[in-house]
Scaffold this motif. Structure first.
Motif, mmCIF file in Angstrom:
data_model
loop_
_atom_site.group_PDB
_atom_site.id
_atom_site.type_symbol
_atom_site.label_atom_id
_atom_site.label_comp_id
_atom_site.label_asym_id
_atom_site.label_seq_id
_atom_site.Cartn_x
_atom_site.Cartn_y
_atom_site.Cartn_z
ATOM 1 N N MET A 183 31.389 35.453 -18.781
ATOM 2 C CA MET A 183 30.678 35.374 -17.510
ATOM 3 C C MET A 183 29.218 35.041 -17.802
ATOM 4 O O MET A 183 28.569 35.711 -18.596
ATOM 5 C CB MET A 183 30.769 36.698 -16.750
ATOM 6 C CG MET A 183 30.011 36.697 -15.434
ATOM 7 S SD MET A 183 30.193 38.234 -14.478
ATOM 8 C CE MET A 183 31.776 37.954 -13.683
ATOM 9 N N GLY A 184 28.714 33.988 -17.179
ATOM 10 C CA GLY A 184 27.357 33.539 -17.431
ATOM 11 C C GLY A 184 26.301 34.529 -16.969
ATOM 12 O O GLY A 184 26.547 35.370 -16.093
ATOM 13 N N GLU A 185 25.115 34.403 -17.553
ATOM 14 C CA GLU A 185 24.025 35.314 -17.224
ATOM 15 C C GLU A 185 23.618 35.209 -15.753
ATOM 16 O O GLU A 185 23.297 36.209 -15.111
ATOM 17 C CB GLU A 185 22.816 35.034 -18.131
ATOM 18 C CG GLU A 185 23.065 35.333 -19.600
ATOM 19 C CD GLU A 185 23.421 36.786 -19.858
ATOM 20 O OE1 GLU A 185 22.758 37.668 -19.281
ATOM 21 O OE2 GLU A 185 24.377 37.033 -20.606
ATOM 22 N N LYS A 186 23.632 33.990 -15.204
ATOM 23 C CA LYS A 186 23.265 33.834 -13.794
ATOM 24 C C LYS A 186 24.258 34.541 -12.878
ATOM 25 O O LYS A 186 23.869 35.154 -11.886
ATOM 26 C CB LYS A 186 23.163 32.351 -13.438
ATOM 27 C CG LYS A 186 21.955 31.662 -14.028
ATOM 28 C CD LYS A 186 21.870 30.215 -13.577
ATOM 29 C CE LYS A 186 20.636 29.527 -14.145
ATOM 30 N NZ LYS A 186 20.553 28.108 -13.738
ATOM 31 N N MET A 187 25.549 34.452 -13.226
ATOM 32 C CA MET A 187 26.558 35.134 -12.424
ATOM 33 C C MET A 187 26.396 36.645 -12.531
ATOM 34 O O MET A 187 26.475 37.363 -11.530
ATOM 35 C CB MET A 187 27.960 34.731 -12.876
ATOM 36 C CG MET A 187 29.072 35.410 -12.108
ATOM 37 S SD MET A 187 29.180 34.889 -10.383
ATOM 38 C CE MET A 187 29.952 33.282 -10.585
ATOM 39 N N LEU A 188 26.149 37.143 -13.733
ATOM 40 C CA LEU A 188 25.913 38.580 -13.898
ATOM 41 C C LEU A 188 24.695 39.021 -13.080
ATOM 42 O O LEU A 188 24.735 40.052 -12.406
ATOM 43 C CB LEU A 188 25.705 38.907 -15.379
ATOM 44 C CG LEU A 188 26.964 38.897 -16.249
ATOM 45 C CD1 LEU A 188 26.582 38.881 -17.723
ATOM 46 C CD2 LEU A 188 27.846 40.097 -15.935
ATOM 47 N N ASP A 189 23.620 38.235 -13.141
ATOM 48 C CA ASP A 189 22.424 38.564 -12.355
ATOM 49 C C ASP A 189 22.752 38.627 -10.873
ATOM 50 O O ASP A 189 22.341 39.556 -10.161
ATOM 51 C CB ASP A 189 21.328 37.518 -12.585
ATOM 52 C CG ASP A 189 20.689 37.610 -13.962
ATOM 53 O OD1 ASP A 189 20.825 38.666 -14.610
ATOM 54 O OD2 ASP A 189 20.062 36.618 -14.377
ATOM 55 N N ARG A 190 23.480 37.632 -10.401
ATOM 56 C CA ARG A 190 23.783 37.539 -8.973
ATOM 57 C C ARG A 190 24.640 38.723 -8.513
ATOM 58 O O ARG A 190 24.372 39.332 -7.474
ATOM 59 C CB ARG A 190 24.501 36.226 -8.685
ATOM 60 C CG ARG A 190 24.830 35.993 -7.221
ATOM 61 C CD ARG A 190 25.352 34.578 -7.001
ATOM 62 N NE ARG A 190 25.607 34.340 -5.604
ATOM 63 C CZ ARG A 190 26.795 34.508 -5.013
ATOM 64 N NH1 ARG A 190 27.827 34.926 -5.729
ATOM 65 N NH2 ARG A 190 26.953 34.270 -3.731
ATOM 66 N N ILE A 191 25.665 39.061 -9.276
ATOM 67 C CA ILE A 191 26.569 40.128 -8.871
ATOM 68 C C ILE A 191 25.877 41.478 -8.914
ATOM 69 O O ILE A 191 26.059 42.319 -8.022
ATOM 70 C CB ILE A 191 27.825 40.125 -9.767
ATOM 71 C CG1 ILE A 191 28.670 38.870 -9.473
ATOM 72 C CG2 ILE A 191 28.657 41.385 -9.542
ATOM 73 C CD1 ILE A 191 29.840 38.681 -10.403
ATOM 74 N N LEU A 192 25.064 41.712 -9.931
ATOM 75 C CA LEU A 192 24.486 43.043 -10.137
ATOM 76 C C LEU A 192 23.160 43.251 -9.412
ATOM 77 O O LEU A 192 22.610 44.351 -9.456
ATOM 78 C CB LEU A 192 24.305 43.304 -11.635
ATOM 79 C CG LEU A 192 25.623 43.466 -12.403
ATOM 80 C CD1 LEU A 192 25.357 43.551 -13.889
ATOM 81 C CD2 LEU A 192 26.397 44.688 -11.914
#
Length: 198
Positions: A53-62
């Motif tokens: 899971m990409g860093e941008k996706m992790l940022d967005r979800i969390l």
């Protein structure tokens, strides 16, 4: 334990903890994503993304904003890796009473009532902040998700590409007397005192 975290049992009797995810869960979220089968990742994200899971996706979800976006997880504290499922809502920018609902359960833990527990949890968390409708999306080949959404009272619409489901959070009458519907109604009744203000 804070008011926004609670313990309950799955239908099989397994005790679990349900709580919002935070930035401290970044590694666990990435690991849970990695543990999904390729098909489950595709059904959830609609793209073939690989195991990372990409860093941008992790940022967005969390990036939690309880008024507009929240992610809740079900955890089995007896496991080395406790995460077994998560669900979220995202408030619509165009209609503040509507939010998009999404849910993911690890492959080996599906059909244990975890999705229904998560739906009830985010249903009440969203209702608490003024959201009155959920919209969910799934691919037409995801037959089990389509059946579950219908069985929990969502109305379905086909737009030529995806199936769109809508739940009314302020009206429990449409919840049908199916096993999934009865389980949802029971969870809503159980969790309302925990998650809704007096």
């Amino acid at each position: 334990m804070s008011i926004d975290a609670f313990r309950t049992d799955l239908a099989c009797g397994l005790p679990v903890t349900v709580r919002p995810l935070t930035q401290r869960d970044r590694g666990a979220l990435a690991e849970g994503y990695r543990r999904l089968s390729p098909d489950s990742r595709y059904q959830r994200f609609w793209v073939h993304t690989g195991e990372v899971m990409g860093e941008k996706m992790l940022d967005r979800i969390l990036r939690q904003d309880p008024e507009n976006h929240a992610v809740w997880a079900v955890l089995d504290p007896t496991r080395e890796f406790p995460g077994i499922g998560a669900a979220s809502f995202w408030r619509s920018e165009n209609d503040p009473e509507e939010a998009e609902f999404s849910c993911t359960v690890l492959d080996g833990d599906q059909r244990r009532g975890i999705g229904t527990l998560l739906l009830a949890t985010v249903w009440l968390a969203a209702f608490r902040v003024g959201i009155r409708r959920f919209t969910g999306y799934t691919m037409p080949e995801n037959v089990s998700a389509i059946r579950w959404m219908r069985d929990t009272g969502a109305e379905a619409e086909w737009d030529g590409y995806k199936v769109i489901f809508r739940w009314r959070l302020d009206d429990l009458q449409p919840i049908p007397a199916t096993p999934a519907g009865a389980a949802l109604a029971e969870r809503l009744s159980e969790l309302a005192p925990k998650l809704l203000p007096d």
